[in-house]
Design a protein around this motif. Structure first.
Motif, mmCIF file in Angstrom:
data_model
loop_
_atom_site.group_PDB
_atom_site.id
_atom_site.type_symbol
_atom_site.label_atom_id
_atom_site.label_comp_id
_atom_site.label_asym_id
_atom_site.label_seq_id
_atom_site.Cartn_x
_atom_site.Cartn_y
_atom_site.Cartn_z
ATOM 1 N N GLY A 1 -0.587 -2.231 5.163
ATOM 2 C CA GLY A 1 0.667 -1.506 5.214
ATOM 3 C C GLY A 1 1.584 -1.947 4.088
ATOM 4 N N MET A 2 2.436 -1.022 3.650
ATOM 5 C CA MET A 2 3.363 -1.299 2.558
ATOM 6 C C MET A 2 4.763 -0.864 2.971
ATOM 7 S SD MET A 2 1.436 -2.443 0.083
ATOM 8 C CE MET A 2 2.555 -2.294 -1.312
ATOM 9 N N GLY A 3 5.752 -1.495 2.357
ATOM 10 C CA GLY A 3 7.114 -1.137 2.715
ATOM 11 C C GLY A 3 8.074 -1.227 1.549
ATOM 12 N N TRP A 4 9.222 -0.615 1.730
ATOM 13 C CA TRP A 4 10.345 -0.734 0.799
ATOM 14 C C TRP A 4 11.558 -1.239 1.571
ATOM 15 C CZ3 TRP A 4 10.177 -0.245 -4.390
ATOM 16 C CH2 TRP A 4 9.091 0.446 -4.955
ATOM 17 N N PHE A 5 12.247 -2.184 0.963
ATOM 18 C CA PHE A 5 13.478 -2.727 1.500
ATOM 19 C C PHE A 5 14.538 -2.656 0.406
ATOM 20 C CE2 PHE A 5 12.263 -4.921 5.501
ATOM 21 C CZ PHE A 5 10.916 -4.685 5.465
ATOM 22 N N ARG A 6 15.781 -2.882 0.793
ATOM 23 C CA ARG A 6 16.847 -2.935 -0.205
ATOM 24 C C ARG A 6 17.888 -3.948 0.214
ATOM 25 N NH1 ARG A 6 19.493 3.095 0.772
ATOM 26 N NH2 ARG A 6 20.496 2.649 2.789
ATOM 27 N N GLN A 7 18.589 -4.451 -0.789
ATOM 28 C CA GLN A 7 19.677 -5.386 -0.533
ATOM 29 C C GLN A 7 20.833 -5.064 -1.450
ATOM 30 O OE1 GLN A 7 18.642 -9.567 -0.818
ATOM 31 N NE2 GLN A 7 20.350 -10.122 0.496
ATOM 32 N N ALA A 8 21.950 -4.721 -0.843
ATOM 33 C CA ALA A 8 23.174 -4.443 -1.579
ATOM 34 C C ALA A 8 23.975 -5.737 -1.723
ATOM 35 C CB ALA A 8 23.993 -3.390 -0.853
ATOM 36 N N GLU B 1 22.862 -8.107 3.885
ATOM 37 C CA GLU B 1 21.517 -8.582 4.148
ATOM 38 C C GLU B 1 20.497 -7.533 3.696
ATOM 39 O OE1 GLU B 1 22.385 -11.451 8.031
ATOM 40 O OE2 GLU B 1 21.086 -9.696 8.215
ATOM 41 N N ARG B 2 19.303 -8.012 3.470
ATOM 42 C CA ARG B 2 18.226 -7.101 3.133
ATOM 43 C C ARG B 2 17.929 -6.197 4.323
ATOM 44 N NH1 ARG B 2 13.084 -10.268 1.631
ATOM 45 N NH2 ARG B 2 12.963 -10.475 3.921
ATOM 46 N N GLU B 3 17.685 -4.930 4.065
ATOM 47 C CA GLU B 3 17.432 -3.989 5.146
ATOM 48 C C GLU B 3 16.181 -3.155 4.871
ATOM 49 O OE1 GLU B 3 20.574 -1.158 5.675
ATOM 50 O OE2 GLU B 3 20.388 -0.334 3.655
ATOM 51 N N PHE B 4 15.549 -2.782 5.947
ATOM 52 C CA PHE B 4 14.356 -1.945 5.888
ATOM 53 C C PHE B 4 14.738 -0.543 5.419
ATOM 54 C CE2 PHE B 4 10.409 -0.086 7.027
ATOM 55 C CZ PHE B 4 10.679 1.075 7.732
ATOM 56 N N VAL B 5 13.890 0.037 4.563
ATOM 57 C CA VAL B 5 14.103 1.403 4.091
ATOM 58 C C VAL B 5 12.988 2.330 4.579
ATOM 59 C CG1 VAL B 5 14.271 2.885 2.063
ATOM 60 C CG2 VAL B 5 15.361 0.629 2.048
ATOM 61 N N ALA B 6 11.751 1.970 4.260
ATOM 62 C CA ALA B 6 10.627 2.834 4.611
ATOM 63 C C ALA B 6 9.345 2.024 4.590
ATOM 64 C CB ALA B 6 10.517 4.006 3.648
ATOM 65 N N VAL C 1 19.407 -3.438 -4.791
ATOM 66 C CA VAL C 1 18.126 -3.838 -5.371
ATOM 67 C C VAL C 1 17.050 -3.450 -4.371
ATOM 68 C CG1 VAL C 1 16.686 -5.722 -6.206
ATOM 69 C CG2 VAL C 1 19.154 -5.725 -6.666
ATOM 70 N N TYR C 2 16.063 -2.720 -4.835
ATOM 71 C CA TYR C 2 14.992 -2.238 -3.967
ATOM 72 C C TYR C 2 13.749 -3.097 -4.178
ATOM 73 C CZ TYR C 2 17.615 1.852 -2.520
ATOM 74 O OH TYR C 2 18.557 2.673 -1.962
ATOM 75 N N TYR C 3 13.180 -3.542 -3.061
ATOM 76 C CA TYR C 3 12.026 -4.420 -3.085
ATOM 77 C C TYR C 3 10.820 -3.750 -2.428
ATOM 78 C CZ TYR C 3 15.425 -8.107 -4.075
ATOM 79 O OH TYR C 3 16.416 -8.879 -4.629
ATOM 80 N N CYS C 4 9.693 -3.910 -3.053
ATOM 81 C CA CYS C 4 8.427 -3.489 -2.474
ATOM 82 C C CYS C 4 7.854 -4.662 -1.680
ATOM 83 C CB CYS C 4 7.483 -3.094 -3.597
ATOM 84 S SG CYS C 4 5.842 -2.596 -3.095
ATOM 85 N N ALA C 5 7.174 -4.354 -0.583
ATOM 86 C CA ALA C 5 6.627 -5.409 0.263
ATOM 87 C C ALA C 5 5.233 -5.038 0.746
ATOM 88 C CB ALA C 5 7.546 -5.651 1.460
ATOM 89 N N ALA C 6 4.409 -6.060 0.957
ATOM 90 C CA ALA C 6 3.042 -5.873 1.440
ATOM 91 C C ALA C 6 2.701 -6.993 2.418
ATOM 92 C CB ALA C 6 2.065 -5.870 0.275
ATOM 93 N N ASP C 7 1.478 -6.935 2.970
ATOM 94 C CA ASP C 7 1.028 -7.945 3.936
ATOM 95 C C ASP C 7 1.958 -8.013 5.138
ATOM 96 O OD1 ASP C 7 -0.044 -10.186 1.308
ATOM 97 O OD2 ASP C 7 -1.168 -8.674 2.428
ATOM 98 N N PRO D 1 4.892 -2.088 14.588
ATOM 99 C CA PRO D 1 5.343 -1.141 13.561
ATOM 100 C C PRO D 1 6.663 -1.563 12.924
ATOM 101 C CG PRO D 1 5.911 -0.321 15.721
ATOM 102 C CD PRO D 1 5.137 -1.579 15.945
ATOM 103 N N PRO D 2 7.056 -0.893 11.893
ATOM 104 C CA PRO D 2 8.327 -1.171 11.244
ATOM 105 C C PRO D 2 9.510 -0.852 12.166
ATOM 106 C CG PRO D 2 6.868 0.055 9.795
ATOM 107 C CD PRO D 2 6.245 0.071 11.167
ATOM 108 N N PRO D 3 10.725 -1.465 11.908
ATOM 109 C CA PRO D 3 10.929 -2.405 10.805
ATOM 110 C C PRO D 3 10.171 -3.699 11.037
ATOM 111 C CG PRO D 3 12.863 -2.332 12.199
ATOM 112 C CD PRO D 3 11.944 -1.277 12.697
ATOM 113 N N ALA D 4 9.387 -4.080 10.041
ATOM 114 C CA ALA D 4 8.481 -5.216 10.176
ATOM 115 C C ALA D 4 8.787 -6.235 9.097
ATOM 116 C CB ALA D 4 7.042 -4.721 10.055
ATOM 117 N N ASP D 5 8.317 -7.411 9.306
ATOM 118 C CA ASP D 5 8.417 -8.434 8.282
ATOM 119 C C ASP D 5 7.139 -8.422 7.455
ATOM 120 O OD1 ASP D 5 9.295 -11.985 8.221
ATOM 121 O OD2 ASP D 5 9.499 -10.386 6.753
#
Length: 121
Positions: free
Chosen positions: A33-40, A44-49, A92-98, A103-107
């Protein structure tokens, strides 16, 4: 561990669109699974998709209907298409894996370096 490199951030006016890409290497991409997060700033960093290994998608309420996550297993890449952007999408948008949980929102266990998205009003 998987390595992640984001690209595609930039400056856009409100109402505009941007597409982010996240290229992966170091592991089999197809089964994770893969995800996108963002931090303004100041937040705090928040789940996007997120997208599961078999293509199921998940979105934060704040972006639902405007953002689309997708994956191309042949290219080991995950994408985030962002439409109707708002100033509050600036982050700032971050890509995440592993994923550690689902299910999301997941770490997630692996993170990219981030790419800046700025939406002007």
């Amino acid at each position: 561990q998987v390595q992640l490199v984001e690209s595609g951030g930039g400056l856009v006016q409100a109402g505009g669109s941007l597409s982010l890409s996240c290229a992966t290497s170091g592991r089999t991409f197809r089964r994770i699974g893969m995800g996108w997060f963002r931090q303004a700033p100041g937040k705090e960093r928040e789940f996007v998709a997120a997208v599961s290994w078999n293509g199921n998608t998940y979105y934060a309420d704040s972006v639902k209907g405007r953002f689309t996550i997708s994956r191309d297993d042949a290219k080991n890449t995950v994408y985030l298409r962002m439409n109707s952007l708002k100033p509050e999408d600036t982050a700032v948008y971050y890509c995440a894996a592993d994923p550690i949980s689902w299910p999301p929102p997941a770490d997630f266990g692996s993170w990219g370096q981030g790419t800046q998205v700025t939406v002007s009003s």
